[in-house]
Design a protein around this motif. Structure first.
Motif, PDB file in Angstrom:
ATOM      1  N   GLU A  96      47.403  56.815  32.197  1.00  0.00           N
ATOM      2  CA  GLU A  96      45.985  56.431  31.134  1.00  0.00           C
ATOM      3  C   GLU A  96      45.517  56.017  32.969  1.00  0.00           C
ATOM      4  O   GLU A  96      45.745  55.462  33.440  1.00  0.00           O
ATOM      5  CB  GLU A  96      46.136  55.213  30.573  1.00  0.00           C
ATOM      6  CG  GLU A  96      44.784  54.278  30.033  1.00  0.00           C
ATOM      7  CD  GLU A  96      44.929  53.552  29.258  1.00  0.00           C
ATOM      8  OE1 GLU A  96      43.890  52.936  28.696  1.00  0.00           O
ATOM      9  OE2 GLU A  96      46.439  53.063  29.054  1.00  0.00           O
ATOM     10  N   ASP A  97      44.022  56.355  32.605  1.00  0.00           N
ATOM     11  CA  ASP A  97      43.314  55.625  33.794  1.00  0.00           C
ATOM     12  C   ASP A  97      42.453  55.169  33.258  1.00  0.00           C
ATOM     13  O   ASP A  97      42.006  54.650  32.119  1.00  0.00           O
ATOM     14  CB  ASP A  97      41.847  56.918  34.169  1.00  0.00           C
ATOM     15  CG  ASP A  97      42.589  58.649  34.628  1.00  0.00           C
ATOM     16  OD1 ASP A  97      43.550  58.476  35.043  1.00  0.00           O
ATOM     17  OD2 ASP A  97      41.986  59.168  33.920  1.00  0.00           O
ATOM     18  N   PHE A  98      42.440  54.184  34.643  1.00  0.00           N
ATOM     19  CA  PHE A  98      41.361  53.119  34.691  1.00  0.00           C
ATOM     20  C   PHE A  98      40.221  52.417  35.736  1.00  0.00           C
ATOM     21  O   PHE A  98      40.365  53.080  37.143  1.00  0.00           O
ATOM     22  CB  PHE A  98      42.683  52.119  35.055  1.00  0.00           C
ATOM     23  CG  PHE A  98      43.240  51.478  34.240  1.00  0.00           C
ATOM     24  CD1 PHE A  98      43.444  50.934  33.009  1.00  0.00           C
ATOM     25  CD2 PHE A  98      44.866  52.646  33.913  1.00  0.00           C
ATOM     26  CE1 PHE A  98      44.729  50.725  31.764  1.00  0.00           C
ATOM     27  CE2 PHE A  98      46.167  52.226  33.515  1.00  0.00           C
ATOM     28  CZ  PHE A  98      45.895  51.302  31.963  1.00  0.00           C
ATOM     29  N   GLY A 146      39.441  46.820  34.053  1.00  0.00           N
ATOM     30  CA  GLY A 146      39.633  48.096  34.354  1.00  0.00           C
ATOM     31  C   GLY A 146      41.803  47.163  34.374  1.00  0.00           C
ATOM     32  O   GLY A 146      42.740  48.464  35.224  1.00  0.00           O
ATOM     33  N   TYR A 147      42.140  46.033  34.200  1.00  0.00           N
ATOM     34  CA  TYR A 147      42.866  45.417  34.016  1.00  0.00           C
ATOM     35  C   TYR A 147      43.275  45.071  32.950  1.00  0.00           C
ATOM     36  O   TYR A 147      43.182  43.119  33.024  1.00  0.00           O
ATOM     37  CB  TYR A 147      43.129  44.549  35.727  1.00  0.00           C
ATOM     38  CG  TYR A 147      44.978  44.295  35.948  1.00  0.00           C
ATOM     39  CD1 TYR A 147      45.393  45.042  36.801  1.00  0.00           C
ATOM     40  CD2 TYR A 147      45.533  43.369  35.142  1.00  0.00           C
ATOM     41  CE1 TYR A 147      46.804  45.286  37.068  1.00  0.00           C
ATOM     42  CE2 TYR A 147      46.958  43.368  36.080  1.00  0.00           C
ATOM     43  CZ  TYR A 147      47.436  43.650  36.845  1.00  0.00           C
ATOM     44  OH  TYR A 147      48.710  43.930  37.085  1.00  0.00           O
ATOM     45  N   CYS A 193      53.497  46.832  34.535  1.00  0.00           N
ATOM     46  CA  CYS A 193      51.792  46.894  35.077  1.00  0.00           C
ATOM     47  C   CYS A 193      52.447  46.557  36.539  1.00  0.00           C
ATOM     48  O   CYS A 193      53.620  46.471  37.314  1.00  0.00           O
ATOM     49  CB  CYS A 193      51.744  45.408  34.817  1.00  0.00           C
ATOM     50  SG  CYS A 193      51.816  44.154  35.323  1.00  0.00           S
TER      51      CYS A 193
END
Length: 343
Positions: A96-98, A146-147, A193
């Protein structure tokens, strides 16, 4: 008991919110102390240690609430869940892109995580005959762009007798204090994570000019940085050596080689800043080894009144290059120790 913990108002923020509270951990006989502001990123604002009969103010930091809010240098900031920079603020993790918020616009980067400036809570205060210890905690719910990975970050600041440090000592250590910082970050999400930790202090000898200081670095591999201060390679290994900072500008990243002392209780490295006018040595230590503080950034700001010595668990842009990056499973923890003493 010579150690004690008290509180004092630091002053109201310009926004008109309630006054910040500053915690004072001190040795009442030697005059040595540290101060911490839990409600603003849990920062260590002041560090005063003794060498002989002289007290040295060792941190350059904000003096007023206005300076605290206006400070863009991240003075003494706790850097989590990533230290240093992420190029474009974009990273790819497990399919996945963040995209993180950009907060270094001139270089198009995200920088230094997002816990700086956020409110930590005090979870414990302990005073013994040999130390004063303050533990802070920040609970993150996964709501920053984003996190999306919830975590608990716990940081303990300890002002202690210097002879109790496991690393290094001298004949006067039982009459001096030292600072020890322990951090622990726990993944409380249901997924894995990416994480990294750093600390961003600016050290000085009561505002002595950088041009009068000597920097002693441990064995290290310098990291090459591009115009955006993003890694693009490595230079050959350099053994431990000294750098006279007169006229020198630093904004340098290193992979650190730990000490090879056979009697060391655990791997570690120390960076030393020496005042050439007094001969006093400020020692910044970092625990090394798997998942620990194996990287270092050194930076001299343009004002030439301090040197940033930043222990890090990962390289610059680690969310993309993976160098030093730790991936935590649910309920796993990233932890380590940093210390500061005079020698």
């Amino acid at each position: 008991m010579p150690f004690r913990i008290t509180t004092q108002p630091f002053g109201p923020l310009p926004s008109g919110t309630a006054s910040l509270t500053e915690y004072l951990l001190e040795h009442t006989e030697s005059g040595e102390f540290i101060t911490v502001i839990p409600e603003f990123g849990g920062i260590l604002r002041r560090l005063v240690l003794r060498k002989g009969r002289r007290l040295f103010a060792l941190l350059k930091g904000p003096e007023t609430p206005q300076e605290l809010l206006a400070d863009e240098s991240y003075a003494s900031a706790l850097l989590y869940p990533f230290p240093s920079r992420i190029r474009h603020g974009v990273y790819h993790f497990e399919g996945e892109d963040f995209a993180l918020k950009l907060n270094e616009m001139k270089r198009d980067n995200s920088i230094h995580g997002f816990v700086h400036g956020r409110a930590f809570s005090v979870v414990s205060q302990d005073v013994t005959p040999t130390s004063a210890r303050l533990t802070l905690r920040y609970d993150y719910e996964g709501d920053t762009i984003g996190y999306p990975f919830p975590f608990i970050l716990t940081v303990t600041y300890e002002l202690m007798q210097a002879n109790l440090l496991a690393h290094g000592s001298n004949p006067e250590a039982d009459k001096m204090c030292a600072l020890r910082i322990h951090y622990a970050a726990q993944n409380i999400s249901t997924t894995r994570c990416p994480v990294a930790f750093g600390w961003h202090p600016y050290f000085t000898f009561t505002e002595e000019s950088v041009d009068h200081l000597l920097l002693s670095l441990p064995g290290r591999t310098p990291i090459s940085l591009d115009e955006h201060r993003i890694p693009n390679g490595r230079h050959p290994f350099e053994p431990a050596s000294d750098i006279n900072l007169h006229g020198i500008e630093l904004d340098s990243a290193f992979a650190i080689e730990p000490t090879t002392e056979p009697d060391a209780p655990e791997p570690y490295a120390e960076t030393v800043l020496t005042s050439l006018s007094t001969g006093v040595r400020l020692v910044v230590g970092q625990q090394t080894g798997e998942g620990k503080l194996n990287y270092l950034v050194c930076y001299t700001p343009t004002r030439r009144d301090s040197v940033a010595i930043e222990p890090l668990t990962a390289n610059v842009d680690a969310f993309n290059n993976g160098e030093g990056l730790v991936v935590l499973d649910p309920w796993e923890e990233l932890s380590g120790t940093i210390w500061v003493r005079l020698d």
